[in-house]
Design an enzyme around this catalytic site. Structure first.
Site, PDB file in Angstrom:
ATOM      1  N   PHE A 126      16.980  53.060  61.666  1.00  0.00           N
ATOM      2  CA  PHE A 126      18.637  53.106  61.738  1.00  0.00           C
ATOM      3  C   PHE A 126      19.319  54.248  61.025  1.00  0.00           C
ATOM      4  O   PHE A 126      20.309  54.690  62.052  1.00  0.00           O
ATOM      5  CB  PHE A 126      19.038  51.662  61.274  1.00  0.00           C
ATOM      6  CG  PHE A 126      20.540  51.347  60.804  1.00  0.00           C
ATOM      7  CD1 PHE A 126      21.361  51.376  61.897  1.00  0.00           C
ATOM      8  CD2 PHE A 126      21.096  51.792  59.533  1.00  0.00           C
ATOM      9  CE1 PHE A 126      22.878  51.234  61.636  1.00  0.00           C
ATOM     10  CE2 PHE A 126      22.438  51.699  59.478  1.00  0.00           C
ATOM     11  CZ  PHE A 126      23.258  51.346  60.556  1.00  0.00           C
ATOM     12  N   GLU A 127      18.994  54.551  60.063  1.00  0.00           N
ATOM     13  CA  GLU A 127      19.728  55.689  59.480  1.00  0.00           C
ATOM     14  C   GLU A 127      19.701  56.958  59.943  1.00  0.00           C
ATOM     15  O   GLU A 127      20.634  57.869  59.903  1.00  0.00           O
ATOM     16  CB  GLU A 127      19.228  55.902  57.781  1.00  0.00           C
ATOM     17  CG  GLU A 127      19.351  54.608  57.267  1.00  0.00           C
ATOM     18  CD  GLU A 127      18.732  54.843  55.713  1.00  0.00           C
ATOM     19  OE1 GLU A 127      19.325  54.594  54.647  1.00  0.00           O
ATOM     20  OE2 GLU A 127      17.365  54.851  55.539  1.00  0.00           O
ATOM     21  N   THR A 130      12.714  60.636  80.616  1.00  0.00           N
ATOM     22  CA  THR A 130      11.893  61.332  81.676  1.00  0.00           C
ATOM     23  C   THR A 130      12.755  61.068  83.273  1.00  0.00           C
ATOM     24  O   THR A 130      12.125  61.697  84.095  1.00  0.00           O
ATOM     25  CB  THR A 130      10.402  60.512  81.908  1.00  0.00           C
ATOM     26  OG1 THR A 130      10.851  59.112  82.412  1.00  0.00           O
ATOM     27  CG2 THR A 130       9.411  60.680  80.605  1.00  0.00           C
ATOM     28  N   TYR A 145       3.559  43.328  64.000  1.00  0.00           N
ATOM     29  CA  TYR A 145       3.777  44.574  63.566  1.00  0.00           C
ATOM     30  C   TYR A 145       2.627  44.832  62.542  1.00  0.00           C
ATOM     31  O   TYR A 145       2.880  44.215  61.261  1.00  0.00           O
ATOM     32  CB  TYR A 145       5.124  44.796  63.125  1.00  0.00           C
ATOM     33  CG  TYR A 145       5.629  46.184  62.637  1.00  0.00           C
ATOM     34  CD1 TYR A 145       6.477  46.954  63.229  1.00  0.00           C
ATOM     35  CD2 TYR A 145       5.217  46.749  61.211  1.00  0.00           C
ATOM     36  CE1 TYR A 145       6.809  48.322  63.058  1.00  0.00           C
ATOM     37  CE2 TYR A 145       5.727  47.962  60.954  1.00  0.00           C
ATOM     38  CZ  TYR A 145       6.589  48.576  61.689  1.00  0.00           C
ATOM     39  OH  TYR A 145       6.861  50.118  61.332  1.00  0.00           O
TER      40      TYR A 145
END
Lengths: 525, 525
Positions: free
Chosen positions: B196-197, B260, B446
């Site tokens: 995010f940052e 792309t 994750y």
């Protein structure tokens, strides 16, 4: 499905004396229905499928599954738009595919496409035949012949996964049959468009259908997890996970592709347990803008009901919003319908939150009865249309969607376009509207138009439809929210996606269907 | 962003003595950090941009906005995967684009693409440079030169529509700057991925990013209403309504296209009022399977919190799930984090409903503190990775998603692949996992992997990554849930969408980028 009207014969009811009286008063029509031709009396254009082609198709699907029978061809003559039905009511020969082919499974669909691509036969994929945009018109185009590829034999439910809440449905399953097969496992799809009783799973996906419970269960495209697609260039299987970042979402090319890029044969869908509880609540709002703002507050708060609808003043006044029982028991202002489905706890929590917001936004609680009435009659409107057409009253619908801030302006512009274009033909219409689908950022608008028919009602409607479509495009709406493009909306596709967007669609079609046999004349300009 | 590590210098902290001790104990490393080279000392491959090309680009964007400066080129040398960072830490010259170009607006982006297509210059669209899949590698391919097209000057917010809850954001805005500009209007986007940052709006869209509040606000692709895209073949503007049935959803071709197929210059997004209330609640579950079933029950009931996460036993045990403060204050079993945002009434209703379900599914309420700690430290993990790399500990992450019913099996298979492939290299790893994104039909997984580095840690990781990717594909997961494809996942794209799916992507690329200059070597096999 009957050949020249909506649905099944049992669904057709003559207009009540009260409605006939109203129509005489408003439109000056007699109210006496015309006599329609029997299916057997209707001449069809000749089939041009050669014996060699017929034999070739029989080799793929078997002799029982290639039909040039008069009745089969008639039943695949096209969809159910008002112009379609007016054409069926007109004298002279009817258009029809040169044959109807009924493949058994994905492999046979692929083999039919391969055969047709090699032999210059156009293919119109055919589900329930409920298109209202010319999506299944038997267009031969530049090809030798055109077949309707009826998918009804792809009718199984497989891979039921109650943990994940998914099931794989054959493209040819109708809405009721899909619900019946899922119900045996305690599951439901929850997709209830007005075409529910006749339309097919493949058709829902191919047209980006949206059901009346879309606020709760999402549009059909939201439900799609995985697609199996036969194209002349091969088979695609798309969708490996509930969500992915593995490049463009190619499923979204085929959802909404209307049979022009491939034939959807299997659709894996999100399903849910049959709701433990259902709660009904109707509301009255003083005017449409107040009601729309109330719906918006609920959706933007993340408190959407399962069903969330709002009729405008005209529609509420003539009570079309409830059971099609025009003239009975009107609600003042604008009627909104909410239903809540799920576990007892969820229904209680959600209906409390949504009801508080609707009340705070100016809504008056009308209790459950009008919402139950709406649900009871919700598939009846197309039958009513037939009864109106039979007494020389034009009746058609069209829909769009836009952002919340543009909703009032778009509604006014489309209403004006319809009113002006029909009044200019000396047939001032009644134009009704409702919101049937809501999103955090906007909503749909669904218009119903009723007017006295002219001698050429198809030309009469064409003028109104063009005016409405141009107004939609000029006012920033989408040319179709859930009816798809077909032939009828094709003139506006460049406005919708731009010329370069059209080139992208053509490039994809060229790759998958180099011979161009798939549903000619639809979608892609 | 520093050139050879994550983030800004102030974010970097040395490892605590406690963690160094743990690493020595588990992996046998000394815990003493290496000294890294200063940016000025790093040799770069020579720029091959000719003066003529440089002048040509200057004509489009001005002399101040074409840079061949060493530091600019170094900062555009690629993304922030562990192999990227290991390469930066290695001796020898660094790869870098031949120039960095900073266009001012859509028209300049289009003009740069036109120029580069005509003059055989490859273009790598560049946002925050946070790709962890090689998505911004300066690949020259078959072209004369390669430029990084840095979009930071496309940094405005326009068309703020608080009624509809939408705003149009420039592609170059970073997460914090976008939130800051929206906050001036009382609005928020609510997209908080770990990047995010530093990452950009265009990058979020181009990679199908998914933020930590995805359970509440959706994935970034869900938020996209409208896209403006520059391609060598022209400009596309896609998305006319919150929902549409006007054919395939072409936005979904460009969301996830990773530069792309075109360069996203403006993204109109769904935004919401800054939440009136936020509630935090952490939970403990006896084991991962119980916790996952609890999350599932909440999401399938339609009662999802704004944030909904579950760490497995290993991750919970070493406390990575909370503040990156490894070793401190562990929770037993598996830690789950929930937050609820919205109006006071919505937060109260939703947290009550979700909490009842989590408790009924075996969760123990831990109060708000662990959830607040998680939020406080949620952007810190990439800094921790740098500190680990500095002490010769390998640290990398990867992610996938699958259906709920396949979740345990996929987790076990990927864990085994990572463990076995690293153990076989005599570096048995610690493998942690969490669910960070949930859907009615499934969830993401994750993985964080930590092991002792070998002398060639890039080759060491490559073996583990290949084993994990093969296991994901074999076990029915998607090769990436929110990190995108880039160069690193390209070997699995044919498995993901099939050879015919790849042909479709190539056909679209050929139409929009016939010279093939856009981000060579990424996404499309």
């Amino acid at each position: 499905m009957v050949w020249d009207a909506w649905g099944i014969p049992a669904g057709h009811k003559p207009l009540s004396a009260q409605i006939r009286g109203l129509l005489t008063q408003v439109f000056g029509v007699s109210g006496d229905p015309v006599t329609r031709r029997g299916a057997g009396e209707v001449p069809l254009r000749d089939s041009v499928l050669t014996p060699a082609r017929r034999d070739g198709l029989i080799e793929v699907v078997g002799a029982d599954n290639v039909s040039v029978d008069h009745h089969d061809r008639l039943l695949h003559a096209g969809g159910k738009s008002t112009p379609d039905l007016l054409r069926r009511r007109a004298d002279g020969p009817q258009d029809a595919p040169d044959a109807v082919v009924f493949p058994a499974d994905h492999e046979q669909v692929f083999a039919v496409l391969t055969y047709c691509a090699e032999h210059a036969v156009a293919v119109v994929p055919f589900g329930g035949g409920t298109s209202v945009v010319g999506g299944v018109d038997p267009v031969r185009g530049r090809f030798e012949a055109v077949i309707a590829l009826d998918l009804r034999r792809l009718d199984t439910v497989t891979d039921i996964d109650p943990i994940s809440g998914t099931a794989t449905l054959g493209a040819g399953l109708t809405g009721p049959r899909a619900e019946e097969l899922l119900a045996a496992h305690g599951l439901s799809l929850g997709h209830f468009p007005q075409s529910f009783e006749f339309a097919s799973i493949g058709g829902f996906a191919a047209t980006r259908s949206s059901g009346q419970a879309s606020a709760g269960y999402g549009r059909f495209d939201d439900m799609v997890q995985h697609l199996k697609i036969a194209t002349p260039s091969g088979t695609l299987e798309l969708g490996r996970a509930p969500a992915s970042a593995a490049g463009p979402d190619l499923r979204e090319l085929f959802v909404g592709s209307e049979g022009t890029l491939g034939v959807l044969t299997e659709v894996t869908l999100r399903v849910h347990p049959i709701p433990e509880a259902i709660s009904y609540l109707a509301w009255s709002f003083p005017d449409f803008a107040t009601g729309a703002a109330a719906l918006r507050s609920v959706v933007q708060a993340g408190a959407a009901p399962t069903v969330l609808r709002l009729s405008d003043e005209v529609e509420t006044g003539i009570n079309l919003a409830r059971s099609g029982d025009v003239g009975g028991n009107p609600v003042s202002g604008c009627l909104a319908i909410t239903t809540f489905e799920g576990t007892e706890a969820h229904v209680a929590a959600r209906s409390a939150e949504a009801s508080a917001l609707l009340a705070a936004s100016g809504g008056t609680d009308l209790g459950s009865a009008p919402a139950r009435e709406w649900e009871h009659g919700r598939f009846a409107a197309p039958y009513m249309r037939d009864a109106l057409l039979d007494v020389a009253v034009l009746c058609e619908t069209l829909e769009t969607a836009t952002s919340w801030s543009n909703l009032d302006d778009l509604k006014a512009k489309v209403t004006a376009a319809l009113t002006d274009s029909l009044a200019a033909q000396a047939t001032p219409p009644l134009v009704m509207c409702h919101i049937s689908h809501t999103y955090p950022t906007g909503a749909s608008l669904y218009f119903t138009i009723i007017a006295k028919q002219l001698d050429d009602p198809i030309a009469q409607w064409h003028i109104a439809k063009k005016a409405a479509g141009d107004a939609i495009v000029a006012s920033g709406g989408t040319i179709t929210h859930h009816h798809a493009v077909g032939t009828d909306h094709r003139p506006w596709m460049s406005a919708e996606v731009g010329d370069l967007g059209v080139r992208v669609l053509r490039a994809v079609k060229e790759e998958l269907d180099p011979a161009g046999i798939l549903n000619p004349g639809k979608l892609v300009p």
